[in-house]
Write an enzyme that holds these catalytic residues in place. Sequence first.
Site, PDB file in Angstrom:
ATOM      1  N   ARG A  74       1.482   8.079   4.792  1.00  0.00           N
ATOM      2  CA  ARG A  74       1.756   9.456   4.428  1.00  0.00           C
ATOM      3  C   ARG A  74       0.507  10.300   4.616  1.00  0.00           C
ATOM      4  O   ARG A  74      -0.601   9.851   4.335  1.00  0.00           O
ATOM      5  CB  ARG A  74       2.184   9.504   2.971  1.00  0.00           C
ATOM      6  CG  ARG A  74       2.807  10.803   2.570  1.00  0.00           C
ATOM      7  CD  ARG A  74       3.517  10.628   1.285  1.00  0.00           C
ATOM      8  NE  ARG A  74       2.819   9.605   0.508  1.00  0.00           N
ATOM      9  CZ  ARG A  74       3.295   9.104  -0.606  1.00  0.00           C
ATOM     10  NH1 ARG A  74       4.450   9.460  -1.047  1.00  0.00           N
ATOM     11  NH2 ARG A  74       2.592   8.224  -1.265  1.00  0.00           N
ATOM     12  N   SER A 143      -4.659   0.404   1.341  1.00  0.00           N
ATOM     13  CA  SER A 143      -4.318  -0.536   0.266  1.00  0.00           C
ATOM     14  C   SER A 143      -4.373  -2.001   0.682  1.00  0.00           C
ATOM     15  O   SER A 143      -3.369  -2.718   0.648  1.00  0.00           O
ATOM     16  CB  SER A 143      -2.964  -0.155  -0.310  1.00  0.00           C
ATOM     17  OG  SER A 143      -3.054   1.175  -0.772  1.00  0.00           O
ATOM     18  N   ASP A 196      -4.520   2.277  -3.250  1.00  0.00           N
ATOM     19  CA  ASP A 196      -3.453   2.985  -3.974  1.00  0.00           C
ATOM     20  C   ASP A 196      -3.588   2.852  -5.488  1.00  0.00           C
ATOM     21  O   ASP A 196      -3.237   3.773  -6.230  1.00  0.00           O
ATOM     22  CB  ASP A 196      -2.063   2.545  -3.493  1.00  0.00           C
ATOM     23  CG  ASP A 196      -1.903   1.042  -3.417  1.00  0.00           C
ATOM     24  OD1 ASP A 196      -2.844   0.306  -3.782  1.00  0.00           O
ATOM     25  OD2 ASP A 196      -0.833   0.598  -2.977  1.00  0.00           O
TER      26      ASP A 196
END
Length: 457
Positions: A74, A143, A196
């Site tokens: 994203r 992540s 994350d």
Amino acid sequence: MAEQQVVADLRENCATPASLLRDVAAAMADEMCAGLEKEGGSRVKMLLSYVDKLPTGREEGLFYGLDLGGTNFRVLKVQLGGNDKHVISRESRELAIPPHLMSGSSSELFGFIASELAKFVADEEQGTSLSNGKTRELGFTFSFPVRQRSVASGTLVKWTKAFSIEDAVGKDVVAELQTAMQKQGLDMHVAALINDAVGTLAGARYYDEDVVAGVIFGTGTNAAYVEKANAIPKWEGELPNSGEMVINMEWGNFYSCHLPVTEYDQSLDNESLNPGEQIYEKLTSGMYLGEIVRRVLLKLSLQSSIFGEIDRTKLKTHFHLRTPHISAMHHDNTPDLKIVEEKLKEILEIAGTSLETRKMLVEICDIVTRRAARLAAAGLAGILKKLGRDGSVDKRRSVIAIDGGLFEHYAKFSKCLEATLIELLGEESSKFVVVKHADDGSGIGAALIAASQSQYR
Ligand code: ADP
Ligand code: MG
């Protein structure tokens, strides 16, 4: 009957009584201490994030975030108003990572990411762009386990989840991204590299100063929390002014002999991309729950006749049954379990099941997911125990922010996790502990940390 034996064994081997969970929590707290003590002191790496100050809510300006998780990535931007205005506007775009890029080369993956980021920036509406020639600043949420030496650099330790890009291991992922952005002619500076869990912690702390930890239950699982700098013996550098440091636990790699590991988990692990590693993650996260259920169903079909004569091609395909599928079956409220029937047919080509068989299926999903949620709660209890915030010492309000698709979308998982944490802490102590869903923490958290680290401050 054979099928009942398979389910009874599963039930027994996946049992997680409170006494076992307390042992798991204590083991997690011990591993945390061992990992902080010295480099390599534990399978739980307890990596320094070099984030020594979390956002306060007073940050101002336009910042970008890039979030590369396990499934999607994203890009986003936020306009921060400062003081109590918080986020004035935000815009984001989400894309699936093409599977072939998960095992290709480093330059292909980062080239793809940079080109999507360049498109996002190019499509910017007039008026929200940066003024006075400042370089855009980006927080990068990556992540996977990374060894950092500063807040804006870090070498990849290893891949997890479905990624395996050999030539990226050992490289500085910020440099890889920065090079790829340059090739795209994109004028952007990576101000922070986080994962994350750290992002979730930062995103939640921005609104609530009682947040002590950020935890992910998505494709994989991980946790980050705020540690006192003087409680990190392995740290050799200068201690930060804040006296605090965010620790990226990498708890997916936690292991304890108390973990209820079954034959299905063992074979899943043996056949995985990372055998012997990420055992806690393989018991508790979205990438694996559907796969565990598939393995149970395959055994059922081989050892009993409840599915009748079926073509086992689909049932034998690794990762074909996914966690969203088992979630849909598990939440089936129709009186005759129509959704279970549909999913079995659609996904595994198992048709004509009896109601009794479909009930058995729901129970299998329940056993696997309850075990996951209860072990997840034990992990949280372990962090609280390490911090003395499990009701034993510190009676301040403690908030744990949780994000990730599994926690967000699998209601029976999140409900069971919350109930189990109360069970473990006891009614009285759990009054001080709040579990909160931090929506989109990981993306926005990166932009917020970029803001608090910004070179223009
Ligand atoms: P990532 O870990 O890649 O950043 P997310 O946090 O969005 O991604 O989590 C995606 C994971 O969440 C999926 O791999 C899946 O296991 C799980 N998930 C997504 N939707 C559902 C659902 N409806 N029910 C259960 N699990 C889900
Ligand atoms: Mg994510």
